[in-house]
Motif scaffolding. Structure first.
Motif, mmCIF file in Angstrom:
data_model
loop_
_atom_site.group_PDB
_atom_site.id
_atom_site.type_symbol
_atom_site.label_atom_id
_atom_site.label_comp_id
_atom_site.label_asym_id
_atom_site.label_seq_id
_atom_site.Cartn_x
_atom_site.Cartn_y
_atom_site.Cartn_z
ATOM 1 N N VAL A 285 0.843 -1.194 0.000
ATOM 2 C CA VAL A 285 0.000 0.000 0.000
ATOM 3 C C VAL A 285 0.880 1.246 0.000
ATOM 4 O O VAL A 285 1.739 1.405 0.869
ATOM 5 N N ALA A 286 0.657 2.101 -0.985
ATOM 6 C CA ALA A 286 1.368 3.377 -1.073
ATOM 7 C C ALA A 286 0.337 4.501 -1.083
ATOM 8 O O ALA A 286 -0.873 4.262 -1.025
ATOM 9 N N GLU A 287 0.831 5.710 -1.148
ATOM 10 C CA GLU A 287 -0.052 6.874 -1.083
ATOM 11 C C GLU A 287 -1.113 6.876 -2.183
ATOM 12 O O GLU A 287 -2.285 7.127 -1.928
ATOM 13 N N LYS A 288 -0.707 6.563 -3.422
ATOM 14 C CA LYS A 288 -1.629 6.668 -4.550
ATOM 15 C C LYS A 288 -1.948 5.343 -5.226
ATOM 16 O O LYS A 288 -2.718 5.320 -6.184
ATOM 17 N N SER A 289 -1.371 4.261 -4.755
ATOM 18 C CA SER A 289 -1.598 2.982 -5.424
ATOM 19 C C SER A 289 -1.479 1.808 -4.455
ATOM 20 O O SER A 289 -0.931 1.948 -3.365
ATOM 21 N N VAL A 290 -2.019 0.682 -4.899
ATOM 22 C CA VAL A 290 -1.929 -0.567 -4.157
ATOM 23 C C VAL A 290 -1.497 -1.647 -5.153
ATOM 24 O O VAL A 290 -2.063 -1.743 -6.243
#
Length: 135
Positions: A117-122
């Motif tokens: 999990v990242a800020e703008k994407s998974v």
């Protein structure tokens, strides 16, 4: 589930975090359902550049989660976050870990699941008989 993981990531910032995934695997339908993400065990270590999931009380937490769901769910893999400014693309460490998890899960004939999990994407990594797949 994405919203829950993003919330857990945000709460841990600026450090990385993670934990175990609970869910169901339906081989007949070729479907994997992630239904829950456990909090990191108390001996986990999250920094601004890495996360190492601990093991303290992990077996007990997995068994308790399965029991609450009438043993209809089980451990299916891991999740972890990436720090601000990074994508959810797997690092070399992430790829090595999914292969290690794949070998452990093969014992029970199950695929290995890793969610990043990242800020703008998974990103979702699935390790099966053919190796690791990033999708």
């Amino acid at each position: 589930m994405k919203d829950e993981l993003r919330s857990k990531r945000s709460a841990a910032l600026p450090d990385e975090t993670g934990g175990s995934l609970m869910g169901m695997i339906d081989f007949e339908r070729r479907r994997i359902d992630v239904v829950g993400a456990l909090a990191p065990p108390p001996d986990s270590v999250g920094t601004t550049g890495s996360f190492i999931r601990g093991v303290s009380k992990l077996k007990m937490d997995i068994e308790a989660a399965a029991s609450r769901a009438g043993n209809q769910i089980r451990y299916i893999g891991e999740w972890h976050s990436h720090p601000e400014g990074m994508s959810s693309a797997p690092s070399k460490t992430d790829l090595a870990q999914i292969l290690k998890l794949k070998h452990a899960m093969e014992i029970e004939g199950l695929p290995a699941i890793s969610v990043i999990v990242a800020e703008k994407s998974v990103s979702v990594l699935i390790g099966g008989p053919e190796g690791a797949v990033h999708g």
